[in-house]
Design a protein around this motif. Sequence first.
Motif, mmCIF file in Angstrom:
data_model
loop_
_atom_site.group_PDB
_atom_site.id
_atom_site.type_symbol
_atom_site.label_atom_id
_atom_site.label_comp_id
_atom_site.label_asym_id
_atom_site.label_seq_id
_atom_site.Cartn_x
_atom_site.Cartn_y
_atom_site.Cartn_z
ATOM 1 N N HIS A 8 22.408 0.419 5.019
ATOM 2 C CA HIS A 8 23.094 -0.354 6.046
ATOM 3 C C HIS A 8 23.536 -1.673 5.430
ATOM 4 O O HIS A 8 22.781 -2.635 5.382
ATOM 5 N N ARG A 16 28.520 -2.367 14.435
ATOM 6 C CA ARG A 16 27.590 -2.146 15.540
ATOM 7 C C ARG A 16 28.001 -2.996 16.738
ATOM 8 O O ARG A 16 28.883 -3.832 16.657
ATOM 9 N N ASP A 339 22.719 6.083 13.281
ATOM 10 C CA ASP A 339 24.095 5.734 12.894
ATOM 11 C C ASP A 339 24.626 6.699 11.833
ATOM 12 O O ASP A 339 25.165 6.283 10.804
#
Length: 400
Positions: A8, A16, A339
Amino acid sequence: MFPSFPRHDALSALTRGPLRFLTSAWPWRSLAYLSMSGLSGGAVLAIPLVLIFKLRAPDLVVISVAAVLTVIFVRLIGLPFELWRLRLLDPELAAQVPIRRRLAPRQLGYVVTSMMALWWIDVGVLVFSLGAPLLLLSAPLQPDASTWLGIWLAVLGGMLLFVSAYPMTAWMGARAALARAILFPQDRALGEIVRSRARLVDAFEAERRRIERDLHDGAQQRLVMLTIKLGLAQLDAPPGSPLATELHDAHALAVDALAELRELIRGIHPKVLTDRGLAAAIQDVAGHSEVPVKVDVLVTERLPATIESAAFYAVSEALTNVARHSGATRCSVRGEVRDDLLLVEVVDDGVGGADIGRGSGLQGLADRLAVVEGTLVVSSPVGGPTTLRVGIPCRTGSSE
């Protein structure tokens, strides 16, 4: 909660929702990284300026001495500092760039670019992002501002303070991309090698499944029938006779061979992985581990077959290493999909000291994960605990 994974990066954090982004660590990491740029870049700029103004003789000798001192500073202090700062910029990238005693040209190029060409942009982004919000927040402290006006300006400044996290983190993402471009330049030939390796792995997986299917449906079934016939033959043989003894020994050998064949089939490609998915397969392999394993894999969707296989063998290899080398008394496996990223973590309480850079099985595991664009991060200080983290991009809802 499940720990954060280095996959990430800053740019993915920006995609996000606002609440998830603002409550993550990225705004604070961006602030820390950009603030440190002023220290490193300012030090490089200050060395020659202080020396010239202190000696009041900006001649060729003084300039040469200043240049030499600047180079020494960059090599001895700047290089380790900038590579250490990569942990804030991109932890995955930092793990791939060890600080070596010998000078690495790409590392030096990155440090020179960062400390001499980009630090003032870092400071500029920091001032641009925080200048207006901090100025508005100080409005109530201004002697010529009314109370209500100061409060409204401070509220506006507080709102802008949240907004300022976005340009700082966006520039962090750009810096990370630049660092990757300098430290690990990609060319067309390398991309073709990666794609070729992926095709070979797909072919290998298909062949392995075929072998597993042939063994399961062919040799294993014949051994089962042989075991049954030998068992029935024992019933017809006179008790205590040499024939009964021979049949008993043959039956025992057939049972052992069947057990070994089943273990071999499970090692080639576990049927439970094909039939029930990753979570059940990890639970199955954990049940055969010599070290007690707590499993918490929250993966209910079926993932692409290559991804499930890569993740399963990563866990299987990790549990094998735990049993053989760690001296651990307990272990845990956690996993989830977040995700569109499959995250798996294996933790044991062993003696530690595992190093992915020693050419061990961990390096081979990292190479295997790289084929599916996965990452492997190992944290194993001497004395333990050892934490192995795997991140594999995936798209849920389908299987290959």
